[in-house]
Write a protein that holds these residues in place. Structure first.
Motif, PDB file in Angstrom:
ATOM      1  N   HIS A  39      45.471  62.460  27.177  1.00 35.06           N
ATOM      2  CA  HIS A  39      46.922  62.437  27.371  1.00 35.06           C
ATOM      3  C   HIS A  39      47.186  61.760  28.710  1.00 35.06           C
ATOM      4  CE1 HIS A  39      47.347  66.377  24.802  1.00 35.06           C
ATOM      5  NE2 HIS A  39      47.239  65.292  24.048  1.00 35.06           N
ATOM      6  N   ASP A  40      48.033  60.745  28.725  1.00 33.85           N
ATOM      7  CA  ASP A  40      48.417  60.095  29.986  1.00 33.85           C
ATOM      8  C   ASP A  40      49.867  60.434  30.316  1.00 33.85           C
ATOM      9  OD1 ASP A  40      46.022  58.804  30.497  1.00 33.85           O
ATOM     10  OD2 ASP A  40      46.634  56.902  29.597  1.00 33.85           O
ATOM     11  N   VAL A  41      50.090  60.871  31.543  1.00 37.45           N
ATOM     12  CA  VAL A  41      51.461  61.090  32.011  1.00 37.45           C
ATOM     13  C   VAL A  41      51.707  60.057  33.109  1.00 37.45           C
ATOM     14  CG1 VAL A  41      53.063  62.726  33.073  1.00 37.45           C
ATOM     15  CG2 VAL A  41      51.284  63.558  31.495  1.00 37.45           C
ATOM     16  N   GLY A  54      46.128  58.052  25.694  1.00 39.16           N
ATOM     17  CA  GLY A  54      45.278  57.281  26.593  1.00 39.16           C
ATOM     18  C   GLY A  54      43.814  57.509  26.271  1.00 39.16           C
ATOM     19  N   GLY A  55      43.006  57.100  27.236  1.00 38.33           N
ATOM     20  CA  GLY A  55      41.557  57.150  27.026  1.00 38.33           C
ATOM     21  C   GLY A  55      41.126  55.771  26.591  1.00 38.33           C
ATOM     22  N   ALA A  56      40.066  55.275  27.240  1.00 38.45           N
ATOM     23  CA  ALA A  56      39.623  53.922  26.918  1.00 38.45           C
ATOM     24  C   ALA A  56      39.340  53.781  25.428  1.00 38.45           C
ATOM     25  CB  ALA A  56      38.385  53.592  27.747  1.00 38.45           C
ATOM     26  N   ASP A 128      47.318  49.643  41.748  1.00 32.74           N
ATOM     27  CA  ASP A 128      48.741  49.804  41.468  1.00 32.74           C
ATOM     28  C   ASP A 128      49.059  51.230  41.026  1.00 32.74           C
ATOM     29  OD1 ASP A 128      47.287  49.466  39.204  1.00 32.74           O
ATOM     30  OD2 ASP A 128      48.361  47.682  38.519  1.00 32.74           O
ATOM     31  N   ARG A 129      48.021  52.077  40.982  1.00 32.11           N
ATOM     32  CA  ARG A 129      48.286  53.454  40.554  1.00 32.11           C
ATOM     33  C   ARG A 129      47.234  54.383  41.149  1.00 32.11           C
ATOM     34  NH1 ARG A 129      45.436  52.621  34.601  1.00 32.11           N
ATOM     35  NH2 ARG A 129      43.480  52.247  35.660  1.00 32.11           N
ATOM     36  N   GLU A 130      47.637  55.628  41.313  1.00 38.11           N
ATOM     37  CA  GLU A 130      46.662  56.639  41.722  1.00 38.11           C
ATOM     38  C   GLU A 130      46.491  57.565  40.541  1.00 38.11           C
ATOM     39  OE1 GLU A 130      47.959  58.530  45.327  1.00 38.11           O
ATOM     40  OE2 GLU A 130      47.941  56.570  46.336  1.00 38.11           O
ATOM     41  N   ILE A 185      31.059  55.701  37.572  1.00 44.02           N
ATOM     42  CA  ILE A 185      31.192  55.867  39.038  1.00 44.02           C
ATOM     43  C   ILE A 185      32.391  56.699  39.460  1.00 44.02           C
ATOM     44  CG2 ILE A 185      29.956  53.713  39.554  1.00 44.02           C
ATOM     45  CD1 ILE A 185      32.779  52.473  40.101  1.00 44.02           C
ATOM     46  N   ARG A 186      33.110  57.291  38.495  1.00 38.99           N
ATOM     47  CA  ARG A 186      34.259  58.098  38.903  1.00 38.99           C
ATOM     48  C   ARG A 186      33.812  59.442  39.455  1.00 38.99           C
ATOM     49  NH1 ARG A 186      39.423  57.185  34.814  1.00 38.99           N
ATOM     50  NH2 ARG A 186      39.982  55.190  35.805  1.00 38.99           N
ATOM     51  N   ALA A 187      34.474  59.883  40.545  1.00 38.50           N
ATOM     52  CA  ALA A 187      34.238  61.227  41.085  1.00 38.50           C
ATOM     53  C   ALA A 187      35.615  61.861  41.237  1.00 38.50           C
ATOM     54  CB  ALA A 187      33.560  61.106  42.436  1.00 38.50           C
ATOM     55  N   THR A 266      48.276  50.243  32.389  1.00 40.17           N
ATOM     56  CA  THR A 266      47.295  51.157  31.784  1.00 40.17           C
ATOM     57  C   THR A 266      46.614  50.504  30.583  1.00 40.17           C
ATOM     58  OG1 THR A 266      48.853  52.899  32.345  1.00 40.17           O
ATOM     59  CG2 THR A 266      46.964  53.533  30.970  1.00 40.17           C
ATOM     60  N   GLY A 267      45.297  50.623  30.556  1.00 38.40           N
ATOM     61  CA  GLY A 267      44.560  50.141  29.388  1.00 38.40           C
ATOM     62  C   GLY A 267      44.193  48.677  29.459  1.00 38.40           C
ATOM     63  N   ALA A 268      44.556  47.986  30.564  1.00 37.87           N
ATOM     64  CA  ALA A 268      44.228  46.552  30.649  1.00 37.87           C
ATOM     65  C   ALA A 268      42.716  46.354  30.653  1.00 37.87           C
ATOM     66  CB  ALA A 268      44.848  45.940  31.902  1.00 37.87           C
ATOM     67  N   GLY A 269      42.020  47.135  31.485  1.00 37.84           N
ATOM     68  CA  GLY A 269      40.565  47.004  31.576  1.00 37.84           C
ATOM     69  C   GLY A 269      39.891  47.366  30.261  1.00 37.84           C
ATOM     70  N   ASP A 270      40.377  48.428  29.626  1.00 40.73           N
ATOM     71  CA  ASP A 270      39.803  48.869  28.342  1.00 40.73           C
ATOM     72  C   ASP A 270      39.987  47.779  27.284  1.00 40.73           C
ATOM     73  OD1 ASP A 270      39.650  51.271  29.718  1.00 40.73           O
ATOM     74  OD2 ASP A 270      41.466  52.079  28.791  1.00 40.73           O
ATOM     75  N   SER A 271      41.216  47.245  27.237  1.00 40.46           N
ATOM     76  CA  SER A 271      41.520  46.222  26.223  1.00 40.46           C
ATOM     77  C   SER A 271      40.744  44.952  26.515  1.00 40.46           C
ATOM     78  CB  SER A 271      43.027  45.934  26.192  1.00 40.46           C
ATOM     79  OG  SER A 271      43.723  47.142  25.942  1.00 40.46           O
TER      80      SER A 271
HETATM   81  O1  LIG Z   1      43.832  51.194  32.632  1.00 42.19           O
HETATM   82  P1  LIG Z   1      42.338  51.198  32.398  1.00 42.19           P
HETATM   83  O2  LIG Z   1      41.579  51.243  33.685  1.00 42.19           O
HETATM   84  O3  LIG Z   1      41.892  50.133  31.491  1.00 42.19           O
HETATM   85  O4  LIG Z   1      41.951  52.572  31.641  1.00 42.19           O
HETATM   86  C1  LIG Z   1      42.714  53.770  31.796  1.00 42.19           C
HETATM   87  C2  LIG Z   1      41.862  54.801  32.481  1.00 42.19           C
HETATM   88  O5  LIG Z   1      41.533  54.320  33.758  1.00 42.19           O
HETATM   89  C3  LIG Z   1      42.640  56.102  32.629  1.00 42.19           C
HETATM   90  O6  LIG Z   1      41.819  57.113  33.198  1.00 42.19           O
HETATM   91  C4  LIG Z   1      43.128  56.608  31.290  1.00 42.19           C
HETATM   92  O7  LIG Z   1      43.878  57.784  31.499  1.00 42.19           O
HETATM   93  C5  LIG Z   1      43.944  55.537  30.611  1.00 42.19           C
HETATM   94  O8  LIG Z   1      44.387  55.977  29.359  1.00 42.19           O
HETATM   95  C6  LIG Z   1      43.152  54.270  30.448  1.00 42.19           C
HETATM   96  O9  LIG Z   1      42.047  54.488  29.626  1.00 42.19           O
END
Ligand SMILES: O=P([O-])([O-])O[C@@H]1[C@@H](O)[C@H](O)[C@@H](O)[C@H](O)[C@@H]1O
Ligand SMILES: Nc1ncnc2c1ncn2[C@@H]1O[C@H](COP(=O)(O)OP(=O)(O)O)[C@@H](O)[C@H]1O
Length: 379
Positions: A39-41, A54-56, A128-130, A185-187, A266-271
């Motif tokens: 879930h992304d807020v 959300g979620g990659a 651009d986001r925390e 590498i996420r902590a 959001t999701g740019a890297g995943d896509s």
């Molecule tokens: O924006 P991005 O880095 O490609 O990937 C995002 C993740 O970094 C983030 O944790 C998740 O909540 C988003 O749904 C999306 O997966």
């Protein structure tokens, strides 16, 4: 460079050899996507401006379903399995990606992230986001993965759910594994704020020589250590609106972006990663496949949440791939080595995809005119 995901014992080798024979040159190139939905807020100026799936894994399946080579034997769908976990509170079970690729249900709650967007316009490279992980579902264990062979695997965790032993299992099951650095590498501090650790200090580091590609954002790249990691596998660094760069042992390339009006990063890297994998599946070299990565990264930022691709745009992309590729699906992913360099079709492919990207911006304008276009980037 030799394919890194080689088996490490004779038994595995025999099984991998069989996969090569049964999947050579076409359908049956099944993929394995590992990472949980969440879930992304989306928050801006202290106000919730969006709540999205959300979620990659959600963004990745969206692109693979849309653009990877389809299997006639599977009614024209793209063959891949998603291993994702969610809790009983998961609210997006009927959204297209989870509906097509249902998650495993857990007693723990669905992973949830709060994304705090800055009030000022982001620069190309500044964060651009925390992100804050406010809830975490169970990890994905090796035993959660199907016990069979896959042509390729995508390790796309967002909350630390892809354990080192799970990545190792993926490497044993898949001929080629592509990894998103954010899975490694996420902590998370006591409040769940997302930070990074050096990849070399993690238990994942020893697996890198058996991974084919690691993708990192510019923010993550210093933690990945491009110069060390490129000696073990190919590293792709995404640079937001500037496109991306590839670094392999012995060469590097810059790949130009596609224009987009960013409404949600959001999701740019995943896509991107899914577009890149799609390019490899169509038989492109890594540098050419990165064009498809940039294309789908640009498509992702043009919409809030998991994007819906306009059928005309998708049709155009497929026609381009049919025309420009060898039609020998994924000789790279399915073979024993990858080609990294730009082909002599690169510029033509870029120009053709740029035309398809125009259809994307036409859709965005139409959405806006109809009042459907959300935008969390503008005040
Ligand atoms: O924006 P991005 O880095 O490609 O990937 C995002 C993740 O970094 C983030 O944790 C998740 O909540 C988003 O749904 C999306 O997966
Ligand atoms: N504003 C933008 N315009 C066009 N393409 C973009 C834009 N932002 C991102 N992209 C594409 O998406 C890819 C991934 O974006 P990036 O911001 O680097 O990753 P992440 O989402 O992981 O931070 C980029 O390499 C680029 O291809």
């Amino acid at each position: 460079m030799l394919l890194a995901a080689e088996p490490d014992d004779a038994h595995e080798e025999g099984e991998n050899q069989q996969l090569l024979i049964t999947t050579k040159g076409g359908p049956g190139l099944e993929g394995l996507v590992v990472g949980s939905y969440c879930h992304d807020v989306l928050i801006r100026g202290g106000r919730v401006v969006g709540e999205t799936l959300g979620g990659a894994a959600a963004f990745v399946s969206n692109v693979l379903d849309a653009a990877s080579p389809q299997d006639a034997a599977l009614n024209g769908t793209a063959p891949f399995v998603v291993v994702a976990k969610v809790g009983h509170d998961f609210v997006y079970a009927s959204a297209p990606a989870p509906a097509r690729h249902p998650p495993l249900l857990c007693a723990s709650p669905t992973t949830s992230f709060h994304a705090q967007f800055s009030e000022t316009a982001a620069s190309a490279h500044a964060p651009d986001r925390e992100l804050r992980r406010v809830r975490a579902c169970d990890p994905i264990y090796p035993a959660d993965l199907p016990d069979r062979r896959f042509a390729y695997g995508l390790a796309v965790g967002v909350a630390g759910e892809v354990l080192p032993e799970t990545l190792e299992r993926m490497i044993r099951l898949c001929r080629a594994v592509l990894v998103d650095a954010q899975a490694l590498i996420r902590a998370f501090d006591g409040d769940g704020a997302v930070g990074h650790v050096a990849l070399d200090d993690t238990p994942y580091a020893r697996l890198l020589p058996r991974v084919a590609f690691v993708k990192a954002s510019s923010e993550e790249a210093p933690y990945v250590g491009v110069e060390t990691t490129r000696q073990r596998c190919c590293v792709i660094v995404t640079e937001g609106r500037d496109g991306c760069r590839l670094y392999w042992d012995g060469g590097e390339a810059r790949v130009a972006p596609f224009p987009a009006v960013q409404v949600d990063p959001t999701g740019a890297g995943d896509s991107f990663l899914a577009g890149f994998a799609t390019g490899l599946l169509w038989g492109l070299s890594a540098t050419d496949a990165a064009l498809l990565g940039n294309f789908f990264g640009a498509a992702a930022v043009s919409q809030v949440g998991v994007p819906t691709f306009h059928p005309k745009m998708l049709q155009a992309v497929k026609e381009i791939l049919e025309e420009k590729t060898t039609k020998r699906y994924s000789p790279c992913i399915n073979g024993t080595s990858f080609t990294f360099e730009k082909s002599n079709l690169h510029n033509e492919l870029h120009a053709a995809l740029q035309e398809a990207a125009m259809l994307m911006s036409e859709q965005q304008q139409a959405d806006k005119a109809n009042g459907n276009g959300g935008d969390i980037c503008s005040p």
